[in-house]
Scaffold this motif. Sequence first.
Motif, PDB file in Angstrom:
ATOM      1  N   ALA A  83      46.890  33.555  31.352  1.00 21.79           N
ATOM      2  CA  ALA A  83      46.645  34.993  31.478  1.00 21.79           C
ATOM      3  C   ALA A  83      45.961  35.250  32.816  1.00 21.79           C
ATOM      4  O   ALA A  83      44.892  34.700  33.094  1.00 21.79           O
ATOM      5  N   ALA A  84      46.596  36.063  33.643  1.00 24.98           N
ATOM      6  CA  ALA A  84      46.023  36.429  34.941  1.00 24.98           C
ATOM      7  C   ALA A  84      46.935  37.491  35.545  1.00 24.98           C
ATOM      8  O   ALA A  84      47.894  37.938  34.917  1.00 24.98           O
ATOM      9  N   GLU A  85      46.635  37.887  36.767  1.00 27.91           N
ATOM     10  CA  GLU A  85      47.520  38.796  37.475  1.00 27.91           C
ATOM     11  C   GLU A  85      48.719  38.023  38.029  1.00 27.91           C
ATOM     12  O   GLU A  85      48.713  36.792  38.081  1.00 27.91           O
ATOM     13  N   SER A  86      49.732  38.759  38.469  1.00 24.44           N
ATOM     14  CA  SER A  86      51.025  38.168  38.808  1.00 24.44           C
ATOM     15  C   SER A  86      50.915  37.019  39.811  1.00 24.44           C
ATOM     16  O   SER A  86      51.438  35.931  39.580  1.00 24.44           O
ATOM     17  N   LYS A  87      50.216  37.249  40.929  1.00 27.57           N
ATOM     18  CA  LYS A  87      50.150  36.225  41.964  1.00 27.57           C
ATOM     19  C   LYS A  87      49.466  34.961  41.447  1.00 27.57           C
ATOM     20  O   LYS A  87      49.954  33.840  41.666  1.00 27.57           O
ATOM     21  N   ALA A  88      48.357  35.131  40.725  1.00 27.10           N
ATOM     22  CA  ALA A  88      47.643  33.976  40.194  1.00 27.10           C
ATOM     23  C   ALA A  88      48.482  33.247  39.159  1.00 27.10           C
ATOM     24  O   ALA A  88      48.497  32.008  39.107  1.00 27.10           O
ATOM     25  N   LEU A  89      49.188  33.995  38.307  1.00 27.30           N
ATOM     26  CA  LEU A  89      50.055  33.364  37.315  1.00 27.30           C
ATOM     27  C   LEU A  89      51.130  32.526  37.983  1.00 27.30           C
ATOM     28  O   LEU A  89      51.397  31.389  37.571  1.00 27.30           O
ATOM     29  N   ALA A  90      51.764  33.082  38.996  1.00 26.31           N
ATOM     30  CA  ALA A  90      52.818  32.352  39.697  1.00 26.31           C
ATOM     31  C   ALA A  90      52.268  31.060  40.298  1.00 26.31           C
ATOM     32  O   ALA A  90      52.917  30.004  40.234  1.00 26.31           O
ATOM     33  N   GLU A  91      51.078  31.122  40.881  1.00 25.99           N
ATOM     34  CA  GLU A  91      50.472  29.938  41.477  1.00 25.99           C
ATOM     35  C   GLU A  91      50.128  28.905  40.408  1.00 25.99           C
ATOM     36  O   GLU A  91      50.363  27.700  40.595  1.00 25.99           O
ATOM     37  N   GLN A  92      49.572  29.351  39.284  1.00 25.39           N
ATOM     38  CA  GLN A  92      49.216  28.428  38.209  1.00 25.39           C
ATOM     39  C   GLN A  92      50.450  27.742  37.635  1.00 25.39           C
ATOM     40  O   GLN A  92      50.463  26.529  37.412  1.00 25.39           O
ATOM     41  N   ILE A  93      51.503  28.528  37.399  1.00 28.17           N
ATOM     42  CA  ILE A  93      52.716  27.961  36.809  1.00 28.17           C
ATOM     43  C   ILE A  93      53.369  26.975  37.769  1.00 28.17           C
ATOM     44  O   ILE A  93      53.792  25.877  37.367  1.00 28.17           O
ATOM     45  N   ALA A  94      53.443  27.330  39.049  1.00 25.67           N
ATOM     46  CA  ALA A  94      54.021  26.414  40.036  1.00 25.67           C
ATOM     47  C   ALA A  94      53.215  25.124  40.115  1.00 25.67           C
ATOM     48  O   ALA A  94      53.785  24.023  40.227  1.00 25.67           O
ATOM     49  N   ASP A  95      51.891  25.249  40.042  1.00 25.29           N
ATOM     50  CA  ASP A  95      51.028  24.073  40.116  1.00 25.29           C
ATOM     51  C   ASP A  95      51.230  23.174  38.897  1.00 25.29           C
ATOM     52  O   ASP A  95      51.349  21.947  39.021  1.00 25.29           O
ATOM     53  N   ILE A  96      51.276  23.761  37.704  1.00 16.71           N
ATOM     54  CA  ILE A  96      51.468  22.971  36.486  1.00 16.71           C
ATOM     55  C   ILE A  96      52.817  22.270  36.510  1.00 16.71           C
ATOM     56  O   ILE A  96      52.932  21.083  36.192  1.00 16.71           O
ATOM     57  N   ARG A  97      53.864  23.002  36.918  1.00 15.62           N
ATOM     58  CA  ARG A  97      55.194  22.393  36.969  1.00 15.62           C
ATOM     59  C   ARG A  97      55.227  21.264  38.000  1.00 15.62           C
ATOM     60  O   ARG A  97      55.828  20.205  37.770  1.00 15.62           O
ATOM     61  N   GLY A  98      54.583  21.470  39.138  1.00 13.06           N
ATOM     62  CA  GLY A  98      54.553  20.434  40.158  1.00 13.06           C
ATOM     63  C   GLY A  98      53.811  19.194  39.690  1.00 13.06           C
ATOM     64  O   GLY A  98      54.247  18.060  39.944  1.00 13.06           O
ATOM     65  N   ARG A  99      52.699  19.388  39.006  1.00 15.43           N
ATOM     66  CA  ARG A  99      51.943  18.239  38.484  1.00 15.43           C
ATOM     67  C   ARG A  99      52.758  17.487  37.436  1.00 15.43           C
ATOM     68  O   ARG A  99      52.745  16.245  37.396  1.00 15.43           O
ATOM     69  N   ALA A 100      53.437  18.224  36.549  1.00 14.12           N
ATOM     70  CA  ALA A 100      54.255  17.573  35.525  1.00 14.12           C
ATOM     71  C   ALA A 100      55.384  16.765  36.163  1.00 14.12           C
ATOM     72  O   ALA A 100      55.691  15.641  35.737  1.00 14.12           O
TER      73      ALA A 100
END
Length: 458
Positions: free
Chosen positions: A248-265
């Motif tokens: 849960a966050a604003e759009s830009k932060a969400l996009a960064e979090q999701i990209a980071d999680i996918r990259g780590r996985a």
Amino acid sequence: MTRITTKKLAIGMFQNGRARQTWAMSGREDESNYTDLEYWTELARKCEAAGADFLFLADSYGYPTLNDTVIPTAIERNVQFSTVDSQMLMSALAAATKTLGLVTTVSTMVEKPPMVARQYRSLDHFSKGRIGWNIVTGSAQAGSALLFGEPLMPHDDRYALADDHVQLSLKLWEGCWDDDALIRDSATGIWADPAKVHEIIHDGPFFSSKGVLVTPPSPQVTPTLFQAGASSAGRELAATYAEAVFLAAESKALAEQIADIRGRAEAKGRGRDAIKCLIAGTFRIAESEEEARAAHEAQIAGISLEYAAATYAYFTGVDLLSFDLDRPMPASTAKTDNGRTNVERFLGPDAPTVREILEEFRANGVMGKPFLGTVEQAVDQALALIEETDADGFLVQPDPDGSHDMFFEKVMPELRRRGVIKDELPGATLREHLFGEGCVRLPDSHPGAAFRRTGVLV
């Protein structure tokens, strides 16, 4: 209208085991509420009838505290305060439904791994494979630590403990029983093959174990694994073990979090699509945008700054009212040993003032801005956010009255009309609901799969 996304979105429905605020509405003090089992079974049946993938019940032993004592506003206004044990509801909800996934939070700080392993395996049996575990290190951790008479463990140490906890839990789930170990042959009197039931050995930094999970394998073997927490340590835990994460966050932060999680996985060999990223979805629907906005503003007007500050303290342990309201929050708050997700989001070069943080919590809590307007406008906004963030679905927050009725009656049909949610849930298990028919077990790329059929595990 042109469809924005071609994904089939996962839809989870959020509730927690806490009292709804409808008790404060005139004439509704005696309505069926969170201490009535019928309230929960009715909710689960509604979620199932609407076609939701799962119902998620958040939980915590904690409550808002500051300076080692409960905040009076939390008691007076029931701010993240009164609750029941969500885990105790699961058997009843499993019996009341046939297809709905059921997810609960159990903190790695409170329950020991063998307890968690047995609870979730039993529930996976009772639900025929529809159970998920939301892995957290605890919200309102200061209150929980006080309740259990324990020191507050440093934030990053809690995540190291969580890693060790999940490692042991996975060994118990995946390593104790071979797939064909259970015989149940009345003619020979053999229950199980001793050569195919193994003791596991675990000697980790926080937990040690030598023994067997005596409950035989359930449909999923390991429950579907969820995680909530967007701090760096939280994202690392998610990338390692989670199959779905709540954000849960604003759009830009969400996009960064999701990209980071996918990259780590991906870096861990799991693949970028190994984790379903589900974002908070708060829908405020009316016949017109003006009506929806007016209703939302009226709701905000009923929330005091003290209420917002108590809510913020629940998630972070930070007393916003102790700071200058017209200056940004001090950078030193980043070192809090309570939850950091809702501290880190308000720090940095463009940090808001404390007053603005309080106003954000008055308006939206931890869930971000609502999708607001007519049902068509709200769905447009929701699907645009999916496109902007590369998320996989929504964890839908309750309507203003504490129910999900408006979402079921208005939003779900519109999502279905646009072809972005499943016509029916694939498979019989929760993991299949999320990843497709046949995806019953943890995939081979998941670290838990390494513990299968290896006898004694060290």
